[in-house]
Write an enzyme that holds these catalytic residues in place. Structure first.
Site, PDB file in Angstrom:
ATOM      1  NE  ARG A  55      44.012  50.248  42.728  1.00  0.00           N
ATOM      2  CZ  ARG A  55      43.915  49.920  44.004  1.00  0.00           C
ATOM      3  NH1 ARG A  55      43.863  50.859  44.921  1.00  0.00           N
ATOM      4  NH2 ARG A  55      43.852  48.660  44.367  1.00  0.00           N
TER       5      ARG A  55
ATOM      6  CG  HIS B 145      27.292  32.727  39.784  1.00  0.00           C
ATOM      7  ND1 HIS B 145      27.493  33.106  41.075  1.00  0.00           N
ATOM      8  CD2 HIS B 145      27.507  31.392  39.741  1.00  0.00           C
ATOM      9  CE1 HIS B 145      27.826  32.048  41.780  1.00  0.00           C
ATOM     10  NE2 HIS B 145      27.841  30.991  41.010  1.00  0.00           N
TER      11      HIS B 145
ATOM     12  CB  VAL C 153      37.221  54.027  40.386  1.00  0.00           C
ATOM     13  CG1 VAL C 153      37.299  52.893  39.395  1.00  0.00           C
ATOM     14  CG2 VAL C 153      37.390  53.536  41.811  1.00  0.00           C
TER      15      VAL C 153
ATOM     16  CE  LYS D  29      25.640  28.021  39.374  1.00  0.00           C
ATOM     17  NZ  LYS D  29      26.728  27.095  39.531  1.00  0.00           N
TER      18      LYS D  29
ATOM     19  CG  HIS E  92      23.806  31.954  45.263  1.00  0.00           C
ATOM     20  ND1 HIS E  92      23.865  32.912  44.277  1.00  0.00           N
ATOM     21  CD2 HIS E  92      25.057  31.870  45.773  1.00  0.00           C
ATOM     22  CE1 HIS E  92      25.111  33.374  44.200  1.00  0.00           C
ATOM     23  NE2 HIS E  92      25.842  32.769  45.099  1.00  0.00           N
TER      24      HIS E  92
ATOM     25  CD  GLU F 104      29.734  26.801  49.438  1.00  0.00           C
ATOM     26  OE1 GLU F 104      30.389  27.449  48.635  1.00  0.00           O
ATOM     27  OE2 GLU F 104      29.375  27.251  50.540  1.00  0.00           O
TER      28      GLU F 104
END
Ligand SMILES: NC(=O)c1ccc[n+]([C@@H]2O[C@H](COP(=O)([O-])OP(=O)(O)OC[C@H]3O[C@@H](n4cnc5c(N)ncnc54)[C@H](OP(=O)(O)O)[C@@H]3O)[C@@H](O)[C@H]2O)c1
Length: 491
Positions: free
Chosen positions: A49, A176, A92, A180, A238, A214
């Site tokens: 934008r 994603h 958009v 890997k 995942h 994590e």
């Protein structure tokens, strides 16, 4: 449409000023340039934008690419890379802006790839804009990021909206993890090694553990995370993807369609977890304050912007059983959480003990062989075998001998391919094997919805607090103890 060759593409990024683009997409594209993987006529059409021009945009992103790539930008590569980039002002919700985009795109005869790196609520506007201006050419492709809904119903809404304008063959849904190196290696490990291929079932395997742990908390994403929780954020995509790759039958070949179909069969075979068995098979937790890497960290409820009554889980552990002839009787344990003791991802295959113990005089019980697949950091494979301890006295005293590979991904190598580099390249080649199909997304949401409903409707909420820097609530250990199992310790 499917080809291994790099094609000349126009990669249109919606949200080109955003965090994902700066942190992941642009560094990955620069690396592809450096590796000479971009076709000479490929263009990057960055949109947002902001009322910038190409020159301003290029200046700004040079800095961020340097920050996130963690290496110096080489002048000759930058000259080539930046000459591909064009910035265009697009909101958009403005149909006129898509008309302008059309003028730029049709000039060249490139394959067009749209990358939606904007907030989820803008997705339908992008589909409509592209559809109404006939920019959804049959040869074009569209890449979607997570989250793909927050439930079966909401994911179906997105899938129905996009399917009005794009066929399934044109849609590339990113998880994603599938890009890997260490996760791709699971395919070769399972299907190229006859020793593992023939023993990969319930006759030899006792149980399997998958941990994605994590150290970070919610990193100032309270508003996003608190509505979602760890189960939607990590398990639905995942961890279930890892589970499908580790359990799927060998596909006929490594073509996209066959791999994705085998993964869907696994998702359909997951035994439901619902109100009736939720306490037996799941544990949820939320972190309290604690210490990580010698630094004090606040509890989830004291994070920036927190609502102190939140019941959102930051940790989940579960036992999953599969209604699949190869896996009957094999429990799969999944665990993932924030603010845990170490950041790592690992799959542990625990083999059955030998039922006949020849060495009972010196070993009351034989220990299990384990195959430990460390996905990150420092991806490696470790195999625990039983070995005789050298001794004259205790003739057959056995001990675990660990056979360990080096870092299989050469993580320090400058040539290591990052997940986004690989996935962008695969989308440019039109290969969908490493992207998630509609069926996979919807089957996994269906299974997760049943767990979320169970937690919502259970009388005694099973949310347990755990100290930041620990391995999660104590009930996560109790979950495994029902089957006389324990979590494999982090090493
Ligand atoms: N960040 C990550 O590491 C990450 C990881 C996985 C998935 N994702 C997903 O990727 C998507 C983007 O995330 P992000 O973190 O990059 O978000 P972000 O930093 O907020 O960026 C969003 C971008 O969308 C643009 N945008 C918003 N409304 C728009 C509109 N009406 N028209 C055109 N552009 C518009 C914004 O452009 P302006 O600034 O010009 O307004 C901004 O550049 C989200 O769906 C997120 O869940 C992000």
């Amino acid at each position: 449409m499917t080809t291994e060759k790099n094609q000349a593409c126009d990669l249109v990024i919606f949200g080109a000023k955003g965090d994902l683009t700066k942190r992941k997409l642009l560094p990955a594209l620069y690396k592809l340039e450096k590796l000479r993987k971009l076709h000479k006529s490929t263009r990057i059409i960055a949109t947002g934008r902001a009322n910038w021009n190409t020159e301003d945009y290029i200046k700004i992103i040079k800095k961020s690419i340097k920050t996130f790539l963690k290496e110096d930008i080489q002048d000759h590569i930058w000259t080539q890379f930046s000459s591909r980039i064009f910035f265009h002002n697009i909101n958009v919700y403005e149909m006129l802006h898509f008309e302008k985009l059309k003028k730029i795109l049709v000039k060249q005869n490139n394959i067009i790839i749209y990358y939606c790196a904007t907030p989820p609520e803008t997705l339908n506007a992008i589909f409509l804009g592209l559809g109404n201006t006939h920019l959804n050419f049959p040869s074009s492709r569209i890449i979607l990021e997570k989250p793909l809904g927050v439930s079966l119903k909401t994911s179906q809404i997105i899938n129905n909206q996009i399917s009005k304008y794009f066929s399934e063959k044109q849609i590339f849904r990113i998880d994603h993890y599938l890009g890997k190196e260490s996760i791709l290696n699971l395919f070769s490990l399972r299907f190229a090694n006859s020793l593992l291929f023939h023993t990969w079932n319930n006759t030899i395997i006792d149980h399997i553990q998958i941990t994605v742990s994590e150290e970070v908390g919610i990193e100032d994403r309270w508003n996003y995370f608190d509505k979602i929780g760890q189960t939607r954020d990590m398990v639905q995509n995942h961890l279930l993807q890892l589970l499908t790759i580790i359990t799927m039958d060998q596909p006929k070949n490594i073509q996209s369609e066959n791999i994705r179909n085998e993964k869907v069969k696994i998702l359909r075979s997951l035994n439901p977890i619902n109100l009736d068995n939720i306490n037996q098979f799941t544990v949820r937790g939320q972190y309290s304050s604690g210490v990580i890497r010698e630094k004090k960290v606040p509890s989830y409820l004291k994070e920036n912007g927190a609502n102190k009554y939140s019941q959102t889980e930051t940790f989940v552990a579960m036992q999953i059983n599969l209604n699949h002839e190869k896996w009957l009787g094999v429990p799969f344990y999944l665990r993932t959480g924030k603010r845990l003791a170490h950041k790592y991802s690992e799959i542990v295959i625990v083999f059955k003990k030998n039922p006949i113990n020849l060495f009972i005089d010196s070993n009351i019980e034989l220990l299990s062989n384990k195959l430990i697949i460390r996905l990150e950091p420092n991806a490696n494979i470790q195999y625990d075998i039983l070995n005789k301890t050298p001794s004259l006295q205790n003739k057959y005293k056995l001990e675990i001998l660990t056979l360990k590979s080096n870092n299989i991904n050469q993580e320090n190598s400058k040539n290591l391919i990052d997940a986004y580099e690989r996935l962008l390249l695969e989308s440019m080649r039109g290969i969908q094997a490493l992207f998630v199909s509609r069926d996979e997304v919807e089957e996994s949401w269906k299974w997760i919805d049943s767990i979320l409903d169970g937690w919502k409707n259970i009388k005694n909420d099973n949310l347990q607090l755990y100290k930041a820097g620990s391995w999660g609530p104590k009930n996560a250990n109790i979950l495994l103890s029902y089957n006389n199992h324990t979590w494999h310790k982090f090493q």
